[in-house]
Scaffold this motif. Structure first.
Motif, PDB file in Angstrom:
ATOM      1  N   LYS A 185      34.048  33.068  34.227  1.00 20.19           N
ATOM      2  CA  LYS A 185      32.968  33.208  35.192  1.00 20.19           C
ATOM      3  C   LYS A 185      33.479  33.380  36.620  1.00 20.19           C
ATOM      4  O   LYS A 185      32.838  34.023  37.448  1.00 20.19           O
ATOM      5  CB  LYS A 185      32.047  31.986  35.120  1.00 20.19           C
ATOM      6  CG  LYS A 185      31.243  31.893  33.840  1.00 20.19           C
ATOM      7  CD  LYS A 185      30.416  30.615  33.820  1.00 20.19           C
ATOM      8  CE  LYS A 185      29.629  30.489  32.509  1.00 20.19           C
ATOM      9  NZ  LYS A 185      28.864  29.209  32.459  1.00 20.19           N
ATOM     10  N   THR A 186      34.661  32.842  36.901  1.00 16.60           N
ATOM     11  CA  THR A 186      35.179  32.901  38.273  1.00 16.60           C
ATOM     12  C   THR A 186      35.673  34.294  38.652  1.00 16.60           C
ATOM     13  O   THR A 186      35.655  34.653  39.836  1.00 16.60           O
ATOM     14  CB  THR A 186      36.337  31.907  38.479  1.00 16.60           C
ATOM     15  OG1 THR A 186      37.471  32.321  37.703  1.00 16.60           O
ATOM     16  CG2 THR A 186      35.936  30.501  38.107  1.00 16.60           C
ATOM     17  N   VAL A 187      36.128  35.070  37.677  1.00 13.46           N
ATOM     18  CA  VAL A 187      36.741  36.361  37.999  1.00 13.46           C
ATOM     19  C   VAL A 187      36.010  37.548  37.376  1.00 13.46           C
ATOM     20  O   VAL A 187      36.530  38.669  37.385  1.00 13.46           O
ATOM     21  CB  VAL A 187      38.235  36.399  37.583  1.00 13.46           C
ATOM     22  CG1 VAL A 187      39.065  35.512  38.486  1.00 13.46           C
ATOM     23  CG2 VAL A 187      38.413  35.996  36.131  1.00 13.46           C
ATOM     24  N   ASP A 188      34.826  37.313  36.843  1.00  7.76           N
ATOM     25  CA  ASP A 188      33.955  38.399  36.400  1.00  7.76           C
ATOM     26  C   ASP A 188      34.680  39.385  35.477  1.00  7.76           C
ATOM     27  O   ASP A 188      34.731  40.584  35.725  1.00  7.76           O
ATOM     28  CB  ASP A 188      33.383  39.131  37.612  1.00  7.76           C
ATOM     29  CG  ASP A 188      32.276  40.119  37.237  1.00  7.76           C
ATOM     30  OD1 ASP A 188      31.632  39.892  36.188  1.00  7.76           O
ATOM     31  OD2 ASP A 188      32.068  41.093  37.976  1.00  7.76           O
ATOM     32  N   GLY A 189      35.277  38.857  34.402  1.00  6.22           N
ATOM     33  CA  GLY A 189      35.903  39.724  33.408  1.00  6.22           C
ATOM     34  C   GLY A 189      37.353  40.054  33.672  1.00  6.22           C
ATOM     35  O   GLY A 189      38.019  40.633  32.810  1.00  6.22           O
ATOM     36  N   ARG A 190      37.874  39.707  34.854  1.00  3.12           N
ATOM     37  CA  ARG A 190      39.272  40.016  35.166  1.00  3.12           C
ATOM     38  C   ARG A 190      40.184  38.859  34.729  1.00  3.12           C
ATOM     39  O   ARG A 190      40.943  38.308  35.514  1.00  3.12           O
ATOM     40  CB  ARG A 190      39.418  40.314  36.654  1.00  3.12           C
ATOM     41  CG  ARG A 190      38.994  41.737  37.018  1.00  3.12           C
ATOM     42  CD  ARG A 190      38.884  41.991  38.504  1.00  3.12           C
ATOM     43  NE  ARG A 190      37.622  41.458  39.017  1.00  3.12           N
ATOM     44  CZ  ARG A 190      37.515  40.360  39.743  1.00  3.12           C
ATOM     45  NH1 ARG A 190      38.595  39.674  40.042  1.00  3.12           N
ATOM     46  NH2 ARG A 190      36.346  39.941  40.172  1.00  3.12           N
ATOM     47  N   LEU A 191      40.048  38.520  33.451  1.00  3.32           N
ATOM     48  CA  LEU A 191      40.842  37.448  32.863  1.00  3.32           C
ATOM     49  C   LEU A 191      41.517  37.969  31.601  1.00  3.32           C
ATOM     50  O   LEU A 191      40.882  38.594  30.758  1.00  3.32           O
ATOM     51  CB  LEU A 191      39.954  36.247  32.521  1.00  3.32           C
ATOM     52  CG  LEU A 191      40.695  35.017  31.989  1.00  3.32           C
ATOM     53  CD1 LEU A 191      41.381  34.283  33.139  1.00  3.32           C
ATOM     54  CD2 LEU A 191      39.733  34.080  31.255  1.00  3.32           C
ATOM     55  N   LEU A 192      42.801  37.708  31.490  1.00  5.90           N
ATOM     56  CA  LEU A 192      43.557  38.043  30.287  1.00  5.90           C
ATOM     57  C   LEU A 192      43.960  36.751  29.595  1.00  5.90           C
ATOM     58  O   LEU A 192      44.294  35.757  30.246  1.00  5.90           O
ATOM     59  CB  LEU A 192      44.802  38.854  30.642  1.00  5.90           C
ATOM     60  CG  LEU A 192      44.577  40.177  31.380  1.00  5.90           C
ATOM     61  CD1 LEU A 192      45.912  40.796  31.771  1.00  5.90           C
ATOM     62  CD2 LEU A 192      43.777  41.145  30.524  1.00  5.90           C
ATOM     63  N   VAL A 193      43.947  36.770  28.268  1.00  6.65           N
ATOM     64  CA  VAL A 193      44.352  35.612  27.471  1.00  6.65           C
ATOM     65  C   VAL A 193      45.433  36.064  26.498  1.00  6.65           C
ATOM     66  O   VAL A 193      45.689  37.268  26.352  1.00  6.65           O
ATOM     67  CB  VAL A 193      43.136  35.007  26.732  1.00  6.65           C
ATOM     68  CG1 VAL A 193      42.145  34.421  27.735  1.00  6.65           C
ATOM     69  CG2 VAL A 193      42.451  36.038  25.847  1.00  6.65           C
TER      70      VAL A 193
END
Length: 480
Positions: free
Chosen positions: A10-18
């Motif tokens: 939620k903090t980066v609006d989809g700009r998260l990689l796992v």
């Protein structure tokens, strides 16, 4: 998806990689020696997003590794398994050039991109490093990067007029104002510079621009030995308008020649010194019509005489093509070394009076651990700065960590014995943290640890860098 990952998304609006995504480039350093994994890679675009990320991690007890271009060589931006990477690569905003010749940019802007902006306004950056295409301003600030032109423009610390930083508890320290005189308490900007992401996450950098050069000449000298070159260093420093004095052993130039598939411009024995002299429009006006090379000729002649150089031992490169061809043999050194294997890299400096003896003794120090080790030496001559690479024998890709540590111990003992520093410009990172107290002494080491604890009491920021990893989340299970 656990609650931590859900909050982070939620903090980066989809700009998260796992880990199911391709995160390799965020988890392996430039040398290839330092490798790990991470719980996630968050790529914020704004300061508010960085604040939100920090507060989520704080609630869940998850460590944070700030990362710029990931061009470091001491493992300082490589995550641990219980941490996330906060990459500033998307923070590339560019402000206006102020009347005092400063500009504020996002921490993710690369040095080469800043240079393009500076040149479009009639300025230059004043900092020159080989990784400019990928090194970011945030990383440059966090490591106090140096490079080839420190003798004229100083390291990153001299070029930085201000910073904006997010601390470990999510506070924003905004010191982007560029007052030439501001003597109000502790200089927090100076403290964050070179802290390697252990005190806060740099989000914006205010940079001091410089006047561009109107003319540049590069001169290559081949000295018979490092001792001859060291004797001539005071004269080399007197070259008019000298910006850079770089060095490499002639034998290591051969490695670059193979890598570039190029013919060295002179004999590869002895000790090479690359000199760059330059003048701006202002200094050109001040010196009259003599010309840069004409002004340099008396000093060049003195160097030739005192070092007994022949006509084939000096090359003056005036055209842009000639200069690029000469400088490529210095700037491609790191690439050429890494093409031969994964090196144990050491960035050190010594008092100039010990430069020649240390240069002569490095090979023996490495071979005391592995008689078949291969060394490559180059660096910044004016600062008596060595970039030492120790490669394993032919056919071996990489040293084990145990052997790498032994090699570091042997070489760094030599450096400290000469009154030098274990890190001239690359930082301490993970690679050298066990040596920090040996150089600084226990009193300084404890004071630095107190500063770290004051800024980051939960030890969430870059654990394992500068100091041993004592983060609260280090041995716990994945956050729920």
């Amino acid at each position: 998806m656990n609650s931590f990952e859900e909050e982070l998304r939620k903090t980066v609006d989809g700009r998260l990689l796992v880990p199911g995504d391709d995160i390799t480039r965020y988890t392996v350093d430039w040398t290839g020696r330092w490798k790990s994994t991470a719980l996630a890679v968050a790529r914020p675009r704004t300061v508010d997003e960085v604040v939100d990320i920090v507060r989520v991690c704080q609630r869940h007890g998850v460590s944070i590794v700030p990362q710029g271009g990931n061009t470091g060589m001491v493992g300082g931006s490589v995550p641990s398994e219980r941490s996330i990477v906060v990459s500033t690569e998307s923070m590339t905003a560019v402000g206006k050039v102020s009347a005092d010749s400063t500009i504020t940019v996002g921490a993710g802007l690369t040095l080469s991109a800043l240079r393009e902006v500076a040149q479009s306004h009639g300025f230059e950056t004043g900092l020159h490093i080989a990784s400019a295409e990928s090194a970011t301003l945030g990383g440059i600030a966090s490591t106090n990067a140096g490079g080839a032109r420190v003798m004229r423009y100083g390291s990153a610390r001299a070029r930085i007029a201000g910073l904006r930083v997010v601390t470990a508890n999510g506070d924003v320290i905004d010191r982007r104002q560029t007052l030439p005189k501001d003597n109000t308490g502790y200089d927090l900007v100076d403290l964050f510079i070179g802290a390697e992401g252990t005190l806060g996450i740099v989000t914006d950098v205010t940079w001091r621009l410089v006047e561009p050069n109107a003319d540049t000449v590069r001169i290559l000298f081949r000295f018979g030995s490092v001792d001859h070159a060291a004797t001539s260093l005071p004269t080399l420093r007197r070259l008019p308008g000298v910006e850079a004095l770089e060095w490499a052993r002639g034998q290591d130039i051969l490695r670059v020649a193979r890598h570039l598939d190029a013919v060295p411009p002179m004999d590869t024995s002895g000790f090479w010194v690359f000199a760059e002299v330059a003048e701006t429009e202002r200094t050109k006006r001040d010196s009259g019509d003599a010309g840069l090379l004409t002004a340099a000729e008396p000093v060049i002649e003195q160097i030739i005489a005192e070092a007994d150089l022949g006509t084939d031992d000096v090359i003056v490169a005036e055209s842009a093509n000639e200069q690029r061809a000469v400088w490529a043999f210095r700037e491609s050194m790191s690439e050429a070394i890494s093409a031969d294997g994964v090196p144990v890299k050491l960035d050190v400096a010594v008092p100039i009076e010990h430069f020649a003896s240390v240069c002569n003794d490095v090979d023996a120090a490495a071979r005391s651990v592995d008689p078949d080790s291969r060394t490559a030496l180059f660096g910044h001559f004016a600062e008596a700065n060595f970039h030492i690479s120790v490669l394993p024998p032919e056919g071996t890709a990489q040293y084990s960590e145990e052997v790498a540590d032994e090699i570091e111990d042997a070489v760094l003992a030599l450096i400290l014995g000469a009154g030098g520093t274990i890190s001239a410009e690359h930082g301490v990172g993970r690679a050298k943290q066990r040596w920090l107290h040996r150089q600084r002494g226990q009193a300084q080491y404890e004071l630095m640890k107190q500063i770290k604890t004051s800024f980051d009491p939960d030890q969430l920021l870059n654990p394992g860098v500068l100091f041993p990893d004592t983060s609260i989340a280090h041995n716990e299970e994945t956050p729920a």
